[in-house]
Structure formats: C-alpha cells, structure tokens
Design a protein around this motif. Structure first.
Motif, PDB file in Angstrom:
ATOM      1  N   VAL A 125      12.003  -1.629   8.916  1.00 51.46           N
ATOM      2  CA  VAL A 125      13.094  -1.486   9.881  1.00 51.46           C
ATOM      3  C   VAL A 125      12.550  -1.638  11.300  1.00 51.46           C
ATOM      4  O   VAL A 125      11.351  -1.460  11.552  1.00 51.46           O
ATOM      5  CB  VAL A 125      13.795  -0.118   9.755  1.00 51.46           C
ATOM      6  N   THR A 126      13.447  -1.953  12.198  1.00 47.41           N
ATOM      7  CA  THR A 126      13.164  -1.918  13.629  1.00 47.41           C
ATOM      8  C   THR A 126      13.948  -0.755  14.218  1.00 47.41           C
ATOM      9  O   THR A 126      15.170  -0.676  14.049  1.00 47.41           O
ATOM     10  CB  THR A 126      13.575  -3.224  14.318  1.00 47.41           C
ATOM     11  N   ALA A 127      13.250   0.140  14.877  1.00 45.21           N
ATOM     12  CA  ALA A 127      13.880   1.314  15.490  1.00 45.21           C
ATOM     13  C   ALA A 127      13.855   1.161  17.001  1.00 45.21           C
ATOM     14  O   ALA A 127      12.823   0.819  17.592  1.00 45.21           O
ATOM     15  CB  ALA A 127      13.166   2.589  15.072  1.00 45.21           C
ATOM     16  N   SER A 128      14.998   1.427  17.620  1.00 47.64           N
ATOM     17  CA  SER A 128      15.135   1.335  19.073  1.00 47.64           C
ATOM     18  C   SER A 128      16.285   2.244  19.474  1.00 47.64           C
ATOM     19  O   SER A 128      16.852   2.971  18.655  1.00 47.64           O
ATOM     20  CB  SER A 128      15.437  -0.104  19.490  1.00 47.64           C
TER      21      SER A 128
ATOM     22  N   ALA B 164       0.827  -1.213   0.000  1.00 49.18           N
ATOM     23  CA  ALA B 164       0.000   0.000   0.000  1.00 49.18           C
ATOM     24  C   ALA B 164       0.860   1.261   0.000  1.00 49.18           C
ATOM     25  O   ALA B 164       0.562   2.239  -0.696  1.00 49.18           O
ATOM     26  CB  ALA B 164      -0.934  -0.007   1.202  1.00 49.18           C
ATOM     27  N   VAL B 165       1.948   1.254   0.771  1.00 49.07           N
ATOM     28  CA  VAL B 165       2.854   2.406   0.799  1.00 49.07           C
ATOM     29  C   VAL B 165       3.503   2.593  -0.570  1.00 49.07           C
ATOM     30  O   VAL B 165       3.604   3.724  -1.081  1.00 49.07           O
ATOM     31  CB  VAL B 165       3.912   2.235   1.900  1.00 49.07           C
ATOM     32  N   ALA B 166       3.941   1.495  -1.186  1.00 52.87           N
ATOM     33  CA  ALA B 166       4.565   1.583  -2.511  1.00 52.87           C
ATOM     34  C   ALA B 166       3.599   2.163  -3.534  1.00 52.87           C
ATOM     35  O   ALA B 166       3.978   2.999  -4.369  1.00 52.87           O
ATOM     36  CB  ALA B 166       5.049   0.205  -2.959  1.00 52.87           C
ATOM     37  N   PHE B 167       2.346   1.733  -3.474  1.00 52.49           N
ATOM     38  CA  PHE B 167       1.335   2.250  -4.409  1.00 52.49           C
ATOM     39  C   PHE B 167       1.171   3.755  -4.241  1.00 52.49           C
ATOM     40  O   PHE B 167       1.192   4.504  -5.229  1.00 52.49           O
ATOM     41  CB  PHE B 167       0.007   1.536  -4.179  1.00 52.49           C
ATOM     42  N   ALA B 168       0.988   4.216  -3.018  1.00 54.12           N
ATOM     43  CA  ALA B 168       0.780   5.649  -2.774  1.00 54.12           C
ATOM     44  C   ALA B 168       1.994   6.460  -3.201  1.00 54.12           C
ATOM     45  O   ALA B 168       1.868   7.550  -3.770  1.00 54.12           O
ATOM     46  CB  ALA B 168       0.458   5.884  -1.304  1.00 54.12           C
ATOM     47  N   ARG B 169       3.182   5.920  -2.940  1.00 56.17           N
ATOM     48  CA  ARG B 169       4.403   6.638  -3.320  1.00 56.17           C
ATOM     49  C   ARG B 169       4.519   6.748  -4.842  1.00 56.17           C
ATOM     50  O   ARG B 169       4.780   7.832  -5.385  1.00 56.17           O
ATOM     51  CB  ARG B 169       5.626   5.906  -2.752  1.00 56.17           C
TER      52      ARG B 169
ATOM     53  N   MET C 145       8.640  -0.758  11.611  1.00 54.14           N
ATOM     54  CA  MET C 145       8.051   0.269  10.766  1.00 54.14           C
ATOM     55  C   MET C 145       8.276  -0.019   9.289  1.00 54.14           C
ATOM     56  O   MET C 145       9.306  -0.566   8.901  1.00 54.14           O
ATOM     57  CB  MET C 145       8.682   1.644  11.058  1.00 54.14           C
ATOM     58  N   VAL C 146       7.295   0.405   8.489  1.00 54.57           N
ATOM     59  CA  VAL C 146       7.472   0.478   7.043  1.00 54.57           C
ATOM     60  C   VAL C 146       7.699   1.949   6.702  1.00 54.57           C
ATOM     61  O   VAL C 146       6.870   2.807   7.013  1.00 54.57           O
ATOM     62  CB  VAL C 146       6.247  -0.063   6.287  1.00 54.57           C
ATOM     63  N   LEU C 147       8.832   2.248   6.088  1.00 60.16           N
ATOM     64  CA  LEU C 147       9.196   3.614   5.770  1.00 60.16           C
ATOM     65  C   LEU C 147       8.642   4.036   4.414  1.00 60.16           C
ATOM     66  O   LEU C 147       8.126   3.211   3.650  1.00 60.16           O
ATOM     67  CB  LEU C 147      10.713   3.766   5.784  1.00 60.16           C
ATOM     68  N   ALA C 148       8.781   5.309   4.104  1.00 57.12           N
ATOM     69  CA  ALA C 148       8.231   5.845   2.862  1.00 57.12           C
ATOM     70  C   ALA C 148       8.829   5.192   1.630  1.00 57.12           C
ATOM     71  O   ALA C 148       8.165   5.053   0.600  1.00 57.12           O
ATOM     72  CB  ALA C 148       8.436   7.360   2.815  1.00 57.12           C
TER      73      ALA C 148
ATOM     74  N   GLY D 153       2.516  10.014  13.505  1.00 59.11           N
ATOM     75  CA  GLY D 153       2.685   9.108  12.367  1.00 59.11           C
ATOM     76  C   GLY D 153       3.410   9.724  11.206  1.00 59.11           C
ATOM     77  O   GLY D 153       3.164   9.368  10.048  1.00 59.11           O
ATOM     78  N   ASN D 154       4.334  10.626  11.472  1.00 64.58           N
ATOM     79  CA  ASN D 154       5.022  11.370  10.420  1.00 64.58           C
ATOM     80  C   ASN D 154       6.127  10.605   9.720  1.00 64.58           C
ATOM     81  O   ASN D 154       6.610  11.051   8.676  1.00 64.58           O
ATOM     82  CB  ASN D 154       5.632  12.648  11.015  1.00 64.58           C
ATOM     83  N   PHE D 155       6.559   9.472  10.256  1.00 65.09           N
ATOM     84  CA  PHE D 155       7.815   8.882   9.797  1.00 65.09           C
ATOM     85  C   PHE D 155       7.650   7.495   9.183  1.00 65.09           C
ATOM     86  O   PHE D 155       8.629   6.917   8.721  1.00 65.09           O
ATOM     87  CB  PHE D 155       8.805   8.834  10.956  1.00 65.09           C
TER      88      PHE D 155
END
Length: 484
Positions: A191-194, A74-79, A183-186, A210-212
């Motif tokens: 990635v896993t963020a910690s 879904a992110v890939a489609f929107a991008r 997270m799924v990035l733009a 939810g900006n990132f």
C-alpha cells in the motif's frame, strides 16, 4: 536482546530451528532475487554484524531483498511460519533491533536509490538507503531533506522514529517533510500511505517506528539548503556550568535558521583540531546556520563573545557537515545508550551534567542535547505519532568504545549519568536513542498517542508480526475506540 555478547549459533552449527519447515525455506530461497543467508553460509557471520558490537543476534535466515517482491515473500514466510521477523534498513539501530534471534531478518541494504524531482521539490528514497545517499542526490539541486547528524544513518529507521538533526529548528522533524510511504503490511498487501490514502497508517508511521510494516520507499518534500555555515565551538569542560547556562537561553532565542546541539566530548587526536587540545575533555556546540550568509557574523557574535578555545565555524556544503562525525563513529564499536526528553535545563540539572562530563570514560563517549523547538513546535502533539512536540531538547547519553574490555565502564557511566539526570527530564525518550528498555518506557514515549497507535497496530498487524522494535502492542480485542 543481550548486552553480554552471548555465543549464540556460530557458522556451520545448529541448523534450522524446528519451527521452520526446510521445504518452505527452499521455496523462499527460490523466490528471493537478493538471496537467502543461512548459518552454514560463508558470509553469515559478516551478515550478522551489527552497528553496535555490544549486541549479537543470530537469525535463522537473513533475506536479502532487492525489490518489493522480495519483501513480500519474506514477510509471507515469517507470517506463515509464525517466527520472529526483524527489519534492517541502514543498520544503525543502537539496540541491535535490525536482527532477531532464531527468526527471519529482512535486510533492505540492497534497496538503495534516490530520485529527485527538482520541479516538484520532492525526493523518493528506497527503503535501504542511508542519509549520505540522499544528501548527495539533493545537494546537486541545492536542496536537502531534514535528517540527523551522521550520513551513514539509515533513512528508514531515523524517519520512522521522527528524525532529529541539524535542520530541526527551521524545518521540523524529518517526518514533517514526509509526504508518503510505500509499505508491505503484515498480511502481504502493498500500500501507499499518505494524508489521502490510509491516513491512519500514515499518522502512525510518523514516529511510531517499524511497528506497522516494511517501508520500501519514502517520498519527502525537499527544502532549499545548499551551503551552510557550521562546525564546532569548543570550551574547556571546566566551563561547563557557565556554557550550559548561556546555551539554554541563547539557542531558544536564536533565529530558527540556526541549529546547534550541545555536546560533551573528548577532542579526537586528529586534524582539524589543534594538537594542544588532543584528548582534552570539552564542552561544545556543533552549529548549522542555514540562513542569510550576510547575517552570519551577527548571529555568531554572542558565541565568539564567550571566548571559546576553538570556533571552527565556516561555510561548507551541507553534506560536508553531515559527514563530519562519520569517521568518529564507524560501525562495530561498543555502544550503550540512554535518553530523555528535556523541557527545562535547571541549574541543578546543569550541575549534574558538569559532574558526569568530567568523568567521561572513553574518547568517543558523549552527551548530546538537540534543540527541538521552532518548527517542531508548530506541529500538534496529536498530528503525528511523535508526541513530545512541547519539549525543548532531546538528550542522549552514549558510552562508546571499540574495545569490549571497556563495555562495563561505558555502560556504568551511561546508566549512572542517566539516572542522575532522569528526575529533571520531561519523561519518555526519542525512540531512535533507546535500547531495549521495556514496555513502560515505550508507552511513556508516546504518552496519550499510545492508545491510538495500539488501535492502528491491531488493524494492520493484529498478530504483532512486527515486534522486534520499540514495540507497540495491538489493542485488546473489544477495547473501545479512542477519540482521535
């Protein structure tokens, strides 16, 4: 965002916007295990319902995601299609920011699940879960994760905005118990963020909303909370000045195991409230004491000494307290919000509060003032994106009613109330209590953390794909890096 419930596109009409390629839409549909909802589908209208019925949005597509692969698609489609993209987790957002007009809405509501590790005292939570899911799972092990006050609230939205609730004074904000996010990035990366991996991104999601990217799971530290002593204490609204003056001193000096948010309310016409008080305007404090039960009588003695009409405090499982407001605030009502952070509750401010409490326009309209001292203050203002670590309260004013006929009345009362109290505030507001109020308010909320947030945004979402939110805009190209 519209607050006037525009007609928009209805079922069966309008088709796809011209910027969305039909063949690419079919490809997306084939990729999604959870399914794709379009305006011509029978369940489109139901899928577009928002928690706040004062707002209507009409996405071109709703991607129902059941796993990370669905989210990536879904992110890939929107991008690729260069269209608006919104993210709906639990769907509780007061500003209706889980949906967008004419773009793609990622719906995570089918990604629900909680796994408790009782030995490590950690909890992994899927991105579409609500806090009732977490409370149910953790309570079996005598634990809890600090959250809000309504169990139907989404885990994702509340956490990413900071997380204020019953346990804040003792354990801090929800983000103070957050250990990692998936997270799924733009750009489609997962990635896993910690603190150890992508620490800049992890800093930003702790309060930056939810900006990132799309958070598909959270890892929390759990705390030993089982039975609490909680419930409301009520006084007549005519005593508002006296009770607020007492409360401002009492709560800040109370043990951190005692949470208690101040509220103006109208007594619901239902048990457990005495019938004689039904529909009466009251000032109240809703308590949550998670300390030693043997000390409870001592802790609450000053409360009882103030001669309340009702002192409905009793031992209860923590999830019971968390569900106490669920029936009062179901989805589908009209809502209008305004909020501020507050450092000093002066006599002049209290006089204004008392004035507007007398004028509450509907039964569900209210003002809540959440104490955020104690453990919240032990985290530095630059340690997470949540900046207002130095204030004492998060205040929210809400006009609420099921009828659209009362939309104007609740909006006017809320705006007038907020405008009267805003001069006494610390500026900025808890992002989870904000409507779509413009860039100036967003920047005021993050203060001097905003520049660093903009830098992180420019690194991970330079095209501002994730912009249907309290938006942090990418830093201008060539801007000098700010010291962290």
């Amino acid at each position: 965002m519209s607050l006037d419930t525009p007609r928009g596109r209805t079922k069966g009409g309008g088709g796809l916007p011209p910027n969305l390629a039909p063949d690419r839409v079919e490809q997306l549909k084939a990729l999604l295990r959870g399914g794709l909802v379009r305006p011509e589908d029978a369940d489109y209208e139901e899928s577009c319902r928002l928690y706040n019925a004062m707002i209507r949005k009409r996405p071109a597509l709703i991607a129902r995601c059941t796993d990370v692969a669905d989210v990536i698609a879904a992110v890939a489609f929107a991008r690729e299609q260069k269209t608006a993209l919104s993210i709906r987790g639990g769907g509780h957002n007061g500003g209706g920011l889980g949906l967008c007009d004419g773009g793609v809405a990622i719906d995570l509501s089918r990604m629900r699940g909680v796994r408790v590790d009782p030995v490590a005292r950690t909890v992994r939570v899927a991105g579409g879960s609500v806090w009732g899911d977490v409370d149910h799972a953790t309570h079996a092990f005598g634990m809890a994760v600090p959250s809000g006050i309504i169990s139907t609230t989404g885990v994702a939205g509340l956490t990413l905005g900071g997380g204020i609730g019953h346990l804040s004074r003792r354990f801090g904000l929800t983000i103070d118990s957050l250990l990692a996010v998936d997270m799924v990035l733009a750009d489609g990366r997962f990635v896993t963020a910690s603190e150890q991996e992508y620490p800049d991104l992890f800093w930003a999601v702790r309060g930056g909303g939810g900006n990132f990217g799309v958070v598909t799971s959270f890892l929390f530290r759990a705390h030993p909370v089982d039975t609490v002593i909680g419930g409301p204490t009520l006084w007549p609204v005519e005593r508002a000045t006296e009770v607020m003056q007492w409360y401002r001193e009492f709560i800040l000096a109370a043990p951190e195991e005692l949470g208690g948010f101040f509220a103006f309310m109208t007594v619901p016409p239902a048990p457990p409230f005495p019938e004689a008080l039904h529909l009466k305007k009251m000032c109240a404090v809703v308590w949550c004491y998670s300390g030693d039960p043997a000390r409870a009588d001592e802790v609450f003695a000053p409360v009882r000494a103030l001669n309340p009409l009702v002192h409905g405090v009793q031992p209860m499982p923590f999830p019971m307290l968390q569900t106490a407001f669920d029936a009062l605030y179901p989805p589908g009502h009209q809502w209008y919000w305004r909020a501020d952070f507050v450092n000093e509750l002066s006599d002049a401010a209290i006089a204004k509060h008392a004035e507007f409490a007398e004028r509450m326009p509907t039964m569900q309209s209210s003002m809540h003032m959440y104490p955020i001292d104690g453990a919240v203050h032990r985290v530095g203002p630059h340690d997470t994106a949540f900046s207002f670590r130095d204030v004492k309260w998060a205040e929210v004013i809400v006009g609420v009613d099921p009828s659209p006929a009362n939309a104007q009345a609740i909006t006017t009362w809320t705006k007038d109330y907020w405008e009267a109290l805003h001069p006494y505030s610390a500026g900025g507001a808890y992002v989870n209590f904000m409507m779509d109020e413009g860039q100036e308010r967003v920047q005021a909320t993050y203060r001097d953390n905003y520049a660093r947030l903009a830098e992180v945004k420019s690194q991970y979402d330079p095209e501002n794909l994730f912009r249907i939110n309290q938006n942090i805009r990418p830093a201008a190209k060539g801007a000098a890096a700010r010291p962290h």
